[in-house]
Design a protein around this motif. Structure first.
Motif, mmCIF file in Angstrom:
data_model
loop_
_atom_site.group_PDB
_atom_site.id
_atom_site.type_symbol
_atom_site.label_atom_id
_atom_site.label_comp_id
_atom_site.label_asym_id
_atom_site.label_seq_id
_atom_site.Cartn_x
_atom_site.Cartn_y
_atom_site.Cartn_z
ATOM 1 N N ASP A 1 0.828 -1.210 0.000
ATOM 2 C CA ASP A 1 0.000 0.000 0.000
ATOM 3 C C ASP A 1 0.865 1.263 0.000
ATOM 4 O OD1 ASP A 1 -2.403 1.426 0.024
ATOM 5 O OD2 ASP A 1 -2.513 1.467 2.214
ATOM 6 N N GLY A 2 1.934 1.226 -0.792
ATOM 7 C CA GLY A 2 2.798 2.392 -0.920
ATOM 8 C C GLY A 2 3.869 2.526 0.134
ATOM 9 N N ASN A 3 3.963 1.554 1.049
ATOM 10 C CA ASN A 3 4.907 1.630 2.158
ATOM 11 C C ASN A 3 6.210 0.914 1.808
ATOM 12 O OD1 ASN A 3 6.200 0.571 4.703
ATOM 13 N ND2 ASN A 3 4.715 1.988 5.552
ATOM 14 N N PRO A 4 7.353 1.609 1.809
ATOM 15 C CA PRO A 4 8.607 0.975 1.397
ATOM 16 C C PRO A 4 9.063 -0.162 2.304
ATOM 17 C CG PRO A 4 9.001 3.187 2.264
ATOM 18 C CD PRO A 4 7.516 3.043 2.102
ATOM 19 N N LEU A 5 8.912 0.000 3.623
ATOM 20 C CA LEU A 5 9.322 -1.077 4.527
ATOM 21 C C LEU A 5 8.492 -2.329 4.297
ATOM 22 C CD1 LEU A 5 10.960 -2.102 6.960
ATOM 23 C CD2 LEU A 5 9.123 -1.270 8.411
ATOM 24 N N LEU A 6 7.180 -2.172 4.179
ATOM 25 C CA LEU A 6 6.326 -3.331 3.957
ATOM 26 C C LEU A 6 6.613 -3.971 2.611
ATOM 27 C CD1 LEU A 6 2.896 -2.134 5.403
ATOM 28 C CD2 LEU A 6 4.685 -3.472 6.496
ATOM 29 N N ALA A 7 6.982 -3.155 1.622
ATOM 30 C CA ALA A 7 7.345 -3.710 0.310
ATOM 31 C C ALA A 7 8.571 -4.607 0.432
ATOM 32 C CB ALA A 7 7.611 -2.587 -0.685
ATOM 33 N N VAL A 8 9.580 -4.120 1.136
ATOM 34 C CA VAL A 8 10.818 -4.885 1.310
ATOM 35 C C VAL A 8 10.560 -6.175 2.073
ATOM 36 C CG1 VAL A 8 13.068 -4.896 2.464
ATOM 37 C CG2 VAL A 8 12.341 -2.888 1.166
ATOM 38 N N GLU A 9 9.891 -6.071 3.216
ATOM 39 C CA GLU A 9 9.695 -7.249 4.053
ATOM 40 C C GLU A 9 8.726 -8.243 3.421
ATOM 41 O OE1 GLU A 9 11.761 -7.711 6.180
ATOM 42 O OE2 GLU A 9 12.503 -5.712 6.597
ATOM 43 N N SER A 10 7.722 -7.755 2.715
ATOM 44 C CA SER A 10 6.783 -8.657 2.038
ATOM 45 C C SER A 10 7.480 -9.403 0.913
ATOM 46 C CB SER A 10 5.586 -7.871 1.489
ATOM 47 O OG SER A 10 4.840 -7.301 2.529
#
Length: 199
Positions: free
Chosen positions: A77-86
């Motif tokens: 949802d546009g979040n860089p940390l969540l993108a990396v960890e996901s």
């Protein structure tokens, strides 16, 4: 783009602060990223990424199939940390909350006073906004609410409290100290709120 996201990708190792006392902890920085805000004492903000930017970040982490890449874009949802960890979690074959995010949430919960942690766990167990009446039924004190909101994981919504992102709530829910007792407390609070006209 990846250089601009250096804080999120490297765990906030190299940011310079004019005042050393203003340097937030690595966990605090990651939580602010997880809430779509990287905001230091000088007011700097890293806003949400666009879907193509999220996909670029994910591709830099792992070679994902199109379906998995789309899942990262939706989840982050546009979040860089969540993108990396996901992306890391999917590349490792996991469908659980990203392990690094879960560790950050676990650390943040562990720092809370007991009453505040119980409240944070109740909000996680609910999986949605806990209303004002439900907070009252849970006997949440102003101090506990303050600590939960100050953790960076949650926010106010119409006077109630909710996690800033579903993955934060999911990570917290995965580490409930007393899952049965917490879910029971939430169910009783919902029932009490409904009895007072707050369904």
């Amino acid at each position: 783009l990846l250089e601009a996201l250096g804080v999120s990708l490297s765990g906030a190792q190299e940011e310079t602060f004019a005042d050393p006392q203003a340097r937030p902890s690595a966990a605090r920085i990651e939580l602010r990223d997880a809430s779509h805000r990287y905001d230091d004492a000088r007011g700097f903000e890293l806003g949400p990424l666009t879907p193509p930017e999220v996909a670029e970040v994910a591709r830099s982490i792992a070679a994902l199939a199109d379906g998995s890449l789309a899942q990262v874009v939706t989840t982050a949802d546009g979040n860089p940390l969540l993108a990396v960890e996901s992306a890391r979690a999917l590349a490792g074959g996991s469908v659980a909350p990203p392990p690094n995010l879960r560790a950050v949430v676990r650390t943040a919960l562990g720092r809370l006073p007991d009453a505040a942690r119980a409240l944070a766990e109740a909000v996680a167990a609910a999986g949605r906004t806990i209303s004002v009446s439900e907070l009252a039924a849970l006997r949440a004190t102003p101090d506990a609410e303050h600590h939960v909101l100050d953790s960076g994981m949650t926010r106010r919504i119409r006077g109630g409290i909710a996690y800033r992102h579903a993955l934060l709530a999911e990570a917290a829910r995965a580490d409930l100290r007393d899952p049965q007792g917490t879910h029971l407390a939430v169910a009783l609070a919902v029932e009490a709120a409904a009895d007072h006209g707050d369904a």
